[in-house]
Design a protein around this motif. Structure first.
Motif, mmCIF file in Angstrom:
data_model
loop_
_atom_site.group_PDB
_atom_site.id
_atom_site.type_symbol
_atom_site.label_atom_id
_atom_site.label_comp_id
_atom_site.label_asym_id
_atom_site.label_seq_id
_atom_site.Cartn_x
_atom_site.Cartn_y
_atom_site.Cartn_z
ATOM 1 N N GLU A 1 0.825 -1.194 0.000
ATOM 2 C CA GLU A 1 0.000 0.000 0.000
ATOM 3 C C GLU A 1 0.868 1.255 0.000
ATOM 4 O O GLU A 1 0.553 2.247 -0.669
ATOM 5 N N ASP A 2 1.977 1.226 0.743
ATOM 6 C CA ASP A 2 2.923 2.341 0.703
ATOM 7 C C ASP A 2 3.451 2.545 -0.717
ATOM 8 O O ASP A 2 3.578 3.671 -1.200
ATOM 9 N N LEU A 3 3.765 1.423 -1.373
ATOM 10 C CA LEU A 3 4.304 1.501 -2.727
ATOM 11 C C LEU A 3 3.276 2.075 -3.690
ATOM 12 O O LEU A 3 3.617 2.875 -4.574
ATOM 13 N N ARG A 4 2.020 1.679 -3.536
ATOM 14 C CA ARG A 4 0.965 2.236 -4.369
ATOM 15 C C ARG A 4 0.859 3.754 -4.179
ATOM 16 O O ARG A 4 0.749 4.508 -5.146
ATOM 17 N N GLN A 5 0.903 4.195 -2.942
ATOM 18 C CA GLN A 5 0.809 5.628 -2.666
ATOM 19 C C GLN A 5 2.015 6.373 -3.220
ATOM 20 O O GLN A 5 1.892 7.510 -3.698
ATOM 21 N N CYS A 6 3.187 5.739 -3.168
ATOM 22 C CA CYS A 6 4.381 6.363 -3.751
ATOM 23 C C CYS A 6 4.199 6.572 -5.249
ATOM 24 O O CYS A 6 4.556 7.625 -5.800
#
Length: 310
Positions: free
Chosen positions: A127-132
Motif C-alpha cells: 500500500e505504501d508503494l501504491r501511494q508512492c
C-alpha cells in the motif's frame, strides 16, 4: 483497396495515440519548424506585458510585470533561481516541459531515476508503494494515462506474474490483464487449477503508453525500481515473466522469448533467489494460437514447481 480488420486496428491504435497525446487538429501538408515557431512565440511574449498570476492560498497575488526588454544573448542571461519544487525531482523535477493536456512533463535523466529508487525503497508495504506511485510525477506516461494500474490478485500468493505495460482496458479499469489477453490468462490459470485469488499480477510499467506503444528505455528504467520493490514485498516462490520485455528488464538477459521461454532462471531478491521462468505473453498467443501448446508446457512446469516447493 479493401481494408482488413488488421488495418482497421492499426488505424484505431494510431488515432488513439493521437488523442492520448493531445492532438486536436489535422496535420498540415507542409512541415512546420516548431523550433522557429517556439522562438518566435517566446520573443513575442517577452515584448508583451505578462498577465497577473493567481497566487496560491496564503500569498498575495502577483501584479503584472513591466514589459520585458528584448531577450539577451544566452551567455548573459542569468540562471533561474531554483525554488522548493526544483529540489524535489521525484515530485516536480526542474527539467520540466509541457506534456499532453497541458500538464507539466519531465525530461527523464539520472536524477529522476535516482529519485525513483529512493522513493521505491522507502515503501514498507504494498500500500505504501501504491501511494508512492500515485504521488510520483517523474514518468511522463502518467500525464496521458487515465489511472494507475498497480496490481491484481492476492498479495500473499506464491505465484507472481509480471507483464510489460497495461493496455486500453487495463487503463480504464485500473487492473492488469483484464482485456482479451487477460481473459486468456484466466483460462490458462484455470487449466492448472488456479485463479486470480491464488496469484499476484503486475506490470513493469504501471501506466499505459499512448496508443499502446512500447515503453521507451527511459520510461522502463524510471519504473523499474517500483516493480523490483513490488516483487520484494510480495516474496513469491515462483516469478513468471509474461513476454521477453519484462524478463529482459528485471533479469538483464538479452535472449528472445523463443530461446528464453521454458528455461528456469533465478531472480535475486531479499538476499535470496526466486525461481523464475518466462513464457509467451497472452497477447502474442492471441495472434499466434499455435504457440499455445508451448505455453501449456510452461504452465504445467510452473504447477509442478509450486507443488515441489509446497
Amino acid at each position: 483497396m479493401e481494408q482488413t480488420p488488421h488495418d482497421l486496428r492499426q488505424i484505431e491504435a494510431l488515432l488513439d495515440f493521437y488523442t492520448a497525446s493531445g492532438v486536436d487538429c489535422f496535420l498540415g501538408d507542409e512541415p512546420a519548424d516548431w523550433f522557429e515557431l517556439t522562438s518566435r512565440q517566446a520573443a513575442e511574449r517577452a515584448q508583451s506585458p505578462a498577465p497577473a498570476v493567481q497566487a496560491p492560498q496564503g500569498r498575495p497575488p502577483r501584479q503584472p510585470d513591466a514589459p520585458a526588454p528584448a531577450p539577451a544573448p544566452a551567455s548573459r542571461m542569468p540562471a533561474p533561481e531554483a525554488g522548493p519544487q526544483a529540489r524535489q525531482p521525484a515530485m516536480a523535477p526542474a527539467t520540466a516541459q509541457t506534456g499532453a493536456f497541458g500538464q507539466p512533463g519531465v525530461l527523464p535523466d539520472r536524477e529522476i531515476i535516482e529519485a525513483a529508487r529512493d522513493l521505491a525503497s522507502s515503501a514498507a508495504t504494498l500500500e505504501d508503494l501504491r501511494q508512492c506511485l500515485e504521488a510520483f510525477d517523474g514518468c511522463n506516461l502518467k500525464l496521458t494515462a487515465k489511472r494507475l494500474v498497480f496490481a491484481d490478485g492476492n498479495p500473499q500468493a506464491r505465484l507472481m506474474f509480471v507483464g510489460e505495460a497495461p493496455g486500453r482496458d487495463e487503463d480504464l479499469q485500473g487492473k492488469p490483464f483484464v482485456g482479451r489477453s487477460g481473459q486468456l490468462l484466466d483460462r490458462m490459470l484455470e487449466a492448472i487449477g488456479l485463479d486470480r485469488s491464488s496469484v499476484y499480477i503486475a506490470n513493469v510499467v504501471p501506466w499505459r503508453p499512448p496508443g499502446n506503444r512500447t515503453p521507451t528505455p527511459q520510461e522502463t528504467e524510471i519504473c523499474k525500481p517500483f516493480i523490483r520493490r513490488q516483487v520484494e514485498l510480495v516474496k513469491p516462490d515462483v516469478l513468471v515473466f509474461l513476454g521477453a520485455a519484462s524478463a529482459k528488464t528485471l533479469l538483464g538477459v538479452q535472449d528472445g522469448i523463443r530461446k528464453m521461454r521454458g528455461r528456469w532462471m533465478t531472480y535475486p531478491a531479499n538476499g535470496g533467489e526466486i525461481a523464475a521462468v518466462a513464457t509467451y505473453h497472452p497477447a502474442y498467443l492471441l495472434r499466434s494460437p499455435l504457440e499455445k501448446r508451448l505455453s501449456w508446457r510452461d504452465f504445467l512446469a510452473i504447477r509442478q514447481r509450486l507443488n515441489t516447493n509446497a
